[in-house]
Design an enzyme around this catalytic site. Structure first.
Site, PDB file in Angstrom:
ATOM      1  N   SER A 192       0.833  -1.211   0.000  1.00 18.04           N
ATOM      2  CA  SER A 192       0.000   0.000   0.000  1.00 18.04           C
ATOM      3  C   SER A 192       0.867   1.260   0.000  1.00 18.04           C
ATOM      4  CB  SER A 192      -0.874  -0.021   1.260  1.00 18.04           C
ATOM      5  OG  SER A 192      -1.457   1.240   1.481  1.00 18.04           O
ATOM      6  N   TYR A 194      -2.253   5.597  -4.281  1.00 21.08           N
ATOM      7  CA  TYR A 194      -3.309   6.581  -4.033  1.00 21.08           C
ATOM      8  C   TYR A 194      -2.903   7.854  -4.755  1.00 21.08           C
ATOM      9  CZ  TYR A 194      -5.798   4.115  -0.327  1.00 21.08           C
ATOM     10  OH  TYR A 194      -6.561   3.231   0.385  1.00 21.08           O
ATOM     11  N   THR A 234      -5.826   2.777  -6.908  1.00 20.60           N
ATOM     12  CA  THR A 234      -7.092   2.790  -6.157  1.00 20.60           C
ATOM     13  C   THR A 234      -7.892   4.038  -6.496  1.00 20.60           C
ATOM     14  OG1 THR A 234      -6.114   1.547  -4.345  1.00 20.60           O
ATOM     15  CG2 THR A 234      -8.113   2.779  -3.847  1.00 20.60           C
ATOM     16  N   LYS A 268      -8.420  -0.418  -9.081  1.00 16.27           N
ATOM     17  CA  LYS A 268      -9.075  -0.998  -7.896  1.00 16.27           C
ATOM     18  C   LYS A 268     -10.210  -0.095  -7.412  1.00 16.27           C
ATOM     19  CE  LYS A 268      -7.995  -2.675  -3.238  1.00 16.27           C
ATOM     20  NZ  LYS A 268      -8.519  -1.670  -2.312  1.00 16.27           N
ATOM     21  N   HIS A 315     -13.662  -1.526  -1.116  1.00 16.78           N
ATOM     22  CA  HIS A 315     -12.638  -1.149  -0.135  1.00 16.78           C
ATOM     23  C   HIS A 315     -12.912  -1.825   1.216  1.00 16.78           C
ATOM     24  CE1 HIS A 315      -9.322   1.915  -0.100  1.00 16.78           C
ATOM     25  NE2 HIS A 315      -9.324   1.579   1.169  1.00 16.78           N
TER      26      HIS A 315
HETATM   27  C1  GLV Z   1      -6.987   2.816   3.456  1.00 15.27           C
HETATM   28  O1  GLV Z   1      -5.819   2.984   3.557  1.00 15.27           O
HETATM   29  C2  GLV Z   1      -7.953   2.413   4.426  1.00 15.27           C
HETATM   30  O2  GLV Z   1      -7.741   2.686   5.617  1.00 15.27           O
HETATM   31  O3  GLV Z   1      -8.966   1.834   4.036  1.00 15.27           O
END
Ligand code: GLV
Length: 389
Positions: free
Chosen positions: A107, A130, A156, A252, A276
């Site tokens: 991530s 992101y 994302t 995503k 998510h």
């Molecule tokens: C993203 O990073 C989340 O917390 O869903």
């Protein structure tokens, strides 16, 4: 606890061992958590078709995801603050994934940095991006992922603004935790976690801290997203990112057929049907309920991947039967990590692999690539009917 046998066993162990704010961060959804719960419970409505007296020898789970060979169609999803579930969490999870022959996705909001994970693991991993307002930072982040040898970029699109998770606010979530009385008391009951954490330098957002200036509180996910994430993100930005990256691109956060169509037209290699983990739009469809219409919309024009609610190999096979080409697990591996570090991630993957293998056999198939709606009781139509109840 005796040997954990299910993802639920790992969850319970993680709950005991991980400090409350980080356990809660993983195990929470937005607002009422209705969509978060539906992600799991909707799987239960889909029934499988048992077959007997068919040859179940020589089974294989090997498949591909965005053209890469995978030992089973189950990748580790990008999850924020993974290195707070267990010290060096991203490095440990990446190692476990590499040993299991499945992709690991790092991530943007990780604790261990891209470079750190690359330096400690032999296999290429995927990087999740992101989009922030500061496009120079994004261009640099993409370049860093390229330099680190990442073999796919997971972009994302469903977190331009953050869905509210009440527990994070109540717990004052931050990385590292602030030394408040409540936190200190909670940490006193988590000695394993503390000892490992004292032993690592990795306790902040590794991809961000030291790479960006002018942000007031870099320890807070919510203030970081509120001030930095780009609420104006558009499909033109997707094109810009695709050009910057130049490699395999996975989009995503697709939950609607209209957006799936735009994803297919964007020229990306794959999309991930995802809400998510129920952490964004509370009240949205569960991922598994959203999947069939998206498959209908895009057909073979883009690879359809899936995440949301997978806690077993049975869930994986149901997603495949409804048309997903591959799947991701998020919480399922985080629970393993929080419970037992790298061994726990390996165990989570083992549990899911065994469940998937035996379930496939009991449905009368030997090759995971052959899984389709024939293994569903009443076929796809009945599954879709049950999902829309
Ligand atoms: C993203 O990073 C989340 O917390 O869903």
């Amino acid at each position: 606890m005796a040997q954990p046998l299910t993802i639920e066993d790992l969850r319970l162990l993680a709950k005991r061992r991980v400090p409350r704010m980080f356990y809660d961060y993983a195990d929470s959804g937005a607002w009422t958590e209705g969509t978060y719960r539906a992600n799991e419970t909707d799987f239960a409505g889909i029934k499988l078709r048992q077959r007997v007296a068919v040859d179940m020898t020589n089974r294989t789970l090997e498949s591909t995801m965005v053209g890469q060979t995978v030992a089973m169609p189950v990748a580790l999803a990008p999850t924020g603050l993974t290195g707070m579930q267990h010290a060096d969490g991203e490095i440990l999870a990446a190692k476990a994934a590499a040993k299991a022959g499945v992709p690991f996705t790092l991530s943007t909001m990780s604790i261990c940095s891209i470079e750190d994970v690359a330096n400690h693991t032999g296999s290429p991993f995927w990087f999740q991006l992101y989009v922030m307002k500061d496009r120079d930072f994004i261009a640099r982040l993409i370049q860093r992922a390229k330099t680190a040898g990442c073999s796919a970029l997971v972009l994302t699109l469903d977190l331009q603004v953050l869905g509210q998770r009440h527990k994070d606010i109540r717990n004052g979530l931050s990385a590292p935790p602030k030394p408040t009385l409540a936190n200190l008391i909670n940490l006193a009951f988590k000695p394993r976690w503390c000892l490992k954490m004292l032993d690592t330098p990795r306790r902040g957002f590794g991809n961000i801290v030291g790479h960006v200036s002018g942000v007031a509180d870099m320890s807070s996910l919510s203030s970081w997203t509120a001030s930095q994430f780009d609420p104006a993100l558009s499909w033109d930005d997707v094109k810009w990112i695709k050009d910057q990256w130049g490699g395999k691109l996975i989009i995503k956060g697709i939950l609607d057929p209209e957006d799936a169509e735009l994803a297919a037209q964007s020229g990306a290699d794959a999309l991930i049907v995802s809400n998510h983990g129920g952490r964004q739009l509370d009240g949205a469809l569960s991922s598994i309920a959203a999947l069939p219409a998206i498959v209908d919309q895009v057909g073979n024009r883009i690879e359809v991947l899936f995440d949301g609610g997978i806690r077993s190999g049975q869930d994986v096979i149901k997603a495949l039967a409804l048309g997903a080409h591959g799947t991701f697990i998020g919480r399922a591996f985080l629970y393993g990590l929080g419970a037992m570090g790298e061994k726990g991630v390996t165990l989570a993957l083992d549990i899911i692999r065994k469940e998937l293998d035996i379930t496939m056999a009991l449905c009368g198939l030997r090759d995971v690539k052959d899984v389709d709606q024939r293994i569903l009781l009443g076929g796809r139509e009945e599954a879709v009917r049950r999902l829309s109840l």
